[in-house]
Design an enzyme around this catalytic site. Structure first.
Site, mmCIF file in Angstrom:
data_model
loop_
_atom_site.group_PDB
_atom_site.id
_atom_site.type_symbol
_atom_site.label_atom_id
_atom_site.label_comp_id
_atom_site.label_asym_id
_atom_site.label_seq_id
_atom_site.Cartn_x
_atom_site.Cartn_y
_atom_site.Cartn_z
ATOM 1 N N PRO A 2 2.474 -80.794 -68.291
ATOM 2 C CG PRO A 2 2.532 -79.199 -66.664
ATOM 3 C CD PRO A 2 2.216 -80.455 -66.634
ATOM 4 C CD GLU A 3 7.427 -83.643 -71.271
ATOM 5 O OE1 GLU A 3 8.333 -83.574 -72.194
ATOM 6 O OE2 GLU A 3 6.825 -84.732 -71.080
ATOM 7 C CE LYS A 59 9.804 -79.488 -69.322
ATOM 8 N NZ LYS A 59 10.479 -80.450 -68.171
ATOM 9 N NE ARG A 250 11.287 -88.253 -63.897
ATOM 10 C CZ ARG A 250 10.943 -87.172 -64.397
ATOM 11 N NH1 ARG A 250 11.620 -86.060 -64.665
ATOM 12 N NH2 ARG A 250 9.665 -86.937 -64.597
#
Length: 262
Positions: A2-3, A59, A250
DNA sequence: AGTACCACCTGACGGC
DNA sequence: TGCCGTCAGGTGGTAC
């Protein structure tokens, strides 16, 4: 997954399935997903009420209650919502069940338990309390330029910072920077205003393109790196092959030709 | 104001 | 078949 686009789909799903149904049972299967609320308090808060609206900011999801604040839901990394007309046995990783008077059931499932459920007097209050930046689809050009441009750190880290702008995660940030032809390690304060203005337009284009295909990356237009975001994959502009690097902890994917390092 | 690292938690995958 | 390390799209905290 989920973004912002995935969460927006979840919002529409909630809108289509749970509004107007009266809650008749609240079953917390795992207290770990509750944030600052006990299961009993949550039950008391929700019992016999119904949701009047499903909203989203970045979000974050909000299910508003009649006259009584809202239930807040964050899907974390693996969270998902499903509604069924009949309740069956709980599935693996089901964390919260809401039964409705008419027999329907809403299930919050979250394998890794990074999701969070709570309640708040209002969406506005929650956003303030969490210091969330403007929603990535709502933010003005001017605001984006000012907020993103005021940080001395890697632009990828900046646009993923939910306090700066809410809704962009690791995957979409890669796509946005690829489309903008900006290397993720470039300092966001060093990108010219025109470049940041263009970047905010690209944010919209990318997020809306994903929404249009129901977040099925394989259906994205040619030219989108998310169709095949992996090391060695061909650059969608045919400028070489994609590479990975680590930015702010990341994994980022770039095309070294399209996005020259600073 | 930045960074780097750790934590939360579970599962998939590759190497041996 | 099993064990081990590594990695995964989220956020938040700590120490520097």
């Amino acid at each position: 997954m989920p973004e912002l686009p995935e969460v927006e789909l979840a919002r529409r799903y909630l809108e289509d399935h749970v509004l107007g149904r009266r809650i008749s049972r609240v079953k917390v299967l795992d207290e770990g997903i509750l944030e600052g609320v006990g299961p009993e308090a949550l039950r008391e808060y929700l019992m016999n009420l119904s949701f009047t609206a499903a909203k989203r900011h970045g979000k974050q999801l909000f299910l508003e209650l009649e006259e009584r604040g809202c239930l807040t839901l964050h899907l974390g990394m693996t969270g998902g919502l499903s509604f069924s007309a009949e309740d069956g046995p709980p599935a693996k990783h089901d964390r919260l069940l809401l039964d409705f008077e008419d027999g329907g059931q809403l299930v919050f499932n979250d394998q890794r338990k990074f999701g969070a459920i709570s309640y708040s007097p209002s969406k506005r209050r929650y956003i303030m309390q969490k210091h969330l930046g403007p929603d990535a689809l709502m933010i003005s050009r001017r605001d984006f330029v000012e907020r993103v441009g005021s940080h001395d750190r890697a632009v990828k880290t900046t646009i993923m910072d939910q306090h700066v702008v809410a809704g962009i995660g690791n995957l979409y940030s890669d796509e946005i920077l690829f489309q903008a032809r900006v290397h993720p390690m470039v300092l966001s304060s060093s990108v010219r205003s025109r470049g940041l203005g263009r970047m905010r337009d690209i944010v919209r284009t990318v997020l809306q393109a994903s929404l249009q295909v129901g977040t099925d990356f394989s259906q994205l237009p040619r030219g989108f790196m998310l169709r095949d975001r992996s090391a060695g994959a061909p650059c969608p502009r045919r400028n070489g092959r994609l590479e990975s690097l680590v930015v702010g902890g990341r994994t980022a994917f770039i095309c070294p030709s399209c996005q020259p390092s600073p």
